[in-house]
Enzyme design. Structure first.
Site, PDB file in Angstrom:
ATOM      1  N   CYS A 101       0.854  -1.021   0.201  1.00 21.98           N
ATOM      2  CA  CYS A 101       0.060  -0.011  -0.193  1.00 21.98           C
ATOM      3  C   CYS A 101       1.131   1.308   0.042  1.00 21.98           C
ATOM      4  O   CYS A 101       0.659   1.971  -0.898  1.00 21.98           O
ATOM      5  CB  CYS A 101      -0.790   0.003   1.333  1.00 21.98           C
ATOM      6  SG  CYS A 101      -1.927   1.700   1.494  1.00 21.98           S
ATOM      7  N   CYS A 222      -5.858  -3.681   7.388  1.00 20.36           N
ATOM      8  CA  CYS A 222      -7.089  -2.575   7.419  1.00 20.36           C
ATOM      9  C   CYS A 222      -8.623  -3.175   7.099  1.00 20.36           C
ATOM     10  O   CYS A 222      -9.529  -3.070   7.131  1.00 20.36           O
ATOM     11  CB  CYS A 222      -6.731  -1.466   6.896  1.00 20.36           C
ATOM     12  SG  CYS A 222      -6.409  -1.585   4.823  1.00 20.36           S
TER      13      CYS A 222
END
Length: 385
Positions: A101, A222
Site C-alpha cells: 500500500c 485494514c
C-alpha cells in the site's frame, strides 16, 4: 519575500497524522490535509469506518485551519494491493499489504496527486521514520525523469536519500516503508521521526486534538478489521480442505480448510491436542500441512532464506555486494523484530541455487549463530552463553 513552502500531509483520522500536520503548521509551512479512502469496510453496525475516519480528518483540518481534500483510491487499492495479496496467498506466501500500500498508493497515487494536482513542494505523513535529508534539502529536490530499465545512465551523479529509523525504536515504521521509491523519499517529510509516541500524544492533548487522541490505534490488516481472518480470506479464495500431518511419524492430527491459510512457523490450530504444534512445510499439490511440536523442534529451523528480486532504496545494490557477490547486513522480516546480522549473497551458487531470478539474493546465518526458524525468514537467535 519567499512564499511559504506548500506541504500536503496525508491524514488518516488518527493522532499521528494529525500531530504531523500540526508540527508542519508550526514550522510555518502552508499545509493542506488529504484523506485517502482506500477500502469500503463496514463495521459490526454496518457503518463504513472510512467515513468516520474522514470526518475525524476533516475536523483536524478545521482545528488547524488548513484546507482539506478527500481522494478515493478504492479501485487502485483493489488492483495493486488487494489482488496482489490474494495472488500471493494462493501461492502459499504471506504478503504484507501495508508495504505494498505504501509503495503503490500512499507514495505513488497520493504523492503524484499532491505534486501534480495540488502543487505540493513536498508531501508528509505521520509515519515514525526519518530520511537523510533536512527539510530545506527536501524542498530543493526537483523531479527529473530518468531512463528506466537496464540501460539507464549508471554514471549519473545522484546522492541517494537514505531511509533511517525513527527515534522511537518501538514505533519505528521503516519496515513498512521499505519499498518506497527514491523519487518519493526525496520529497517526503516525516515530522514524527524524532519523537516518541508518548510525546506525540502529549502534543495532541495540548492542542485540542482530543477527538483523535481517544481513538484506538489501528492494528492488523485494514481490510480485515475485527473479523476472523480465515473466514474473510475464504470469501475470496476457494477452500481446499487438507490434513495436518506430523513431521515426526506422518500421523494425521487433524484437518484444515486450505494450506494457503497458514504461514511457515506459525502455530497450527488443531483441535484436541494438549501441546501446541507449528507449521513446518506446506504441500500445495496434496493440500497437506506438515507440523511439528514445540517451538524448539529442529524441523522449524533453517540457515538459508532465498528471495526474489530485491528493492534497493538507493536504486542500486551496495558496491560491496556487486564487487564481492556477498556482504554482511542486518535483517528483519517482521515489524518490531530485532535486527540480526546475516550474510547476503547474490547470484548463482553452484549446486545450491542454480537459477535465481534477476536481482535475487540469499541470506544465511553467520558463523557461530543458531539456525533460523522456518518461514519467510524465521526467528534467528544467537546461542545462549
Amino acid at each position: 519575500m519567499q512564499a511559504a513552502r506548500h506541504v500536503v500531509c496525508a491524514l488518516s483520522g488518527g493522532v499521528d497524522s494529525a500531530v504531523a500536520a500540526l508540527l508542519l503548521r508550526r514550522r510555518g509551512y502552508q499545509v493542506t490535509g488529504v484523506f485517502m479512502k482506500n477500502w469500503d469496510l463496514l463495521d459490526e453496525s454496518g457503518v463504513c469506518t472510512a467515513d468516520k475516519d474522514c470526518e475525524d480528518a476533516y475536523r483536524v483540518c478545521q482545528i488547524l485551519d488548513i484546507p482539506f481534500h478527500q481522494v478515493s483510491y478504492v479501485k487502485e487499492y483493489w488492483n495493486d494491493v488487494f489482488s496482489d495479496f490474494l495472488n500471493e496467498y494462493e501461492k502459499g506466501r504471506t504478503p504484507n499489504p501495508d508495504i505494498v500500500c505504501n509503495k503503490h498508493i500512499k507514495f505513488s497515487c497520493f504523492f503524484n496527486y499532491a505534486v501534480n494536482n495540488l502543487g505540493a513542494d513536498a508531501v508528509a505523513t505521520g509515519h515514525y521514520a526519518r530520511t537523510s535529508l533536512e527539510d530545506e534539502e527536501v524542498f530543493q529536490q526537483k523531479h527529473i525523469k530518468r531512463p528506466e530499465g537496464l540501460f539507464r545512465n549508471r554514471f549519473e551523479i545522484r546522492n541517494a536519500v537514505k531511509l533511517l529509523q525513527a527515534a522511537d525504536s518501538f514505533k519505528d515504521q521503516t519496515f513498512f516503508l521499505s519499498q518506497v521509491s527514491q523519487d518519493a523519499l526525496r520529497r517526503t517529510l516525516f515530522p514524527l521521526g524524532g519523537l516518541t509516541k508518548d510525546f506525540v500524544k502529549k502534543i495532541a492533548a495540548e492542542n485540542r486534538l482530543h477527538h483523535v487522541l481517544k481513538k484506538k490505534e489501528s492494528m492488523g490488516i485494514c481490510f480485515v478489521g475485527k473479523r476472523n481472518f480465515e473466514n474473510f480470506i475464504l470469501q475470496y479464495l476457494q477452500p481446499r480442505p487438507g490434513k495436518f500431518i506430523s513431521i515426526e511419524d506422518s500421523e494425521v492430527l487433524g484437518t484444515h480448510k486450505g494450506w494457503f491459510l497458514y504461514t511457515l512457523g506459525q502455530r497450527a490450530k488443531i483441535g484436541g491436542l494438549r501441546e501446541p504444534w507449528y507449521v513446518v512445510e506446506k504441500d500445495g499439490t496434496k493440500g497437506d500441512v506438515l507440523v511439528a511440536p514445540r517451538t524448539d523442534h529442529p524441523a522449524l529451523y533453517r540457515d538459508l532464506l532465498r528471495t526474489g528480486r530485491v528493492h534497493w532504496i538507493a536504486e542500486e545494490p551496495p558496491a560491496a555486494l556487486v564487487r564481492d557477490k556477498m556482504m554482511e547486513c542486518h535483517f528483519r522480516f517482521r515489524h518490531q523484530m530485532a535486527l540480526v546480522c546475516r550474510v547476503l549473497q547474490r547470484g548463482r551458487v553452484p549446486g545450491q541455487w542454480e537459477n535465481p531470478a534477476p536481482g535475487a539474493v540469499r541470506l544465511h546465518t553467520a558463523e557461530g549463530q543458531e539456525q533460523s526458524r522456518s518461514g519467510h525468514g524465521g526467528l534467528w537467535r544467537r546461542p545462549q552463553r
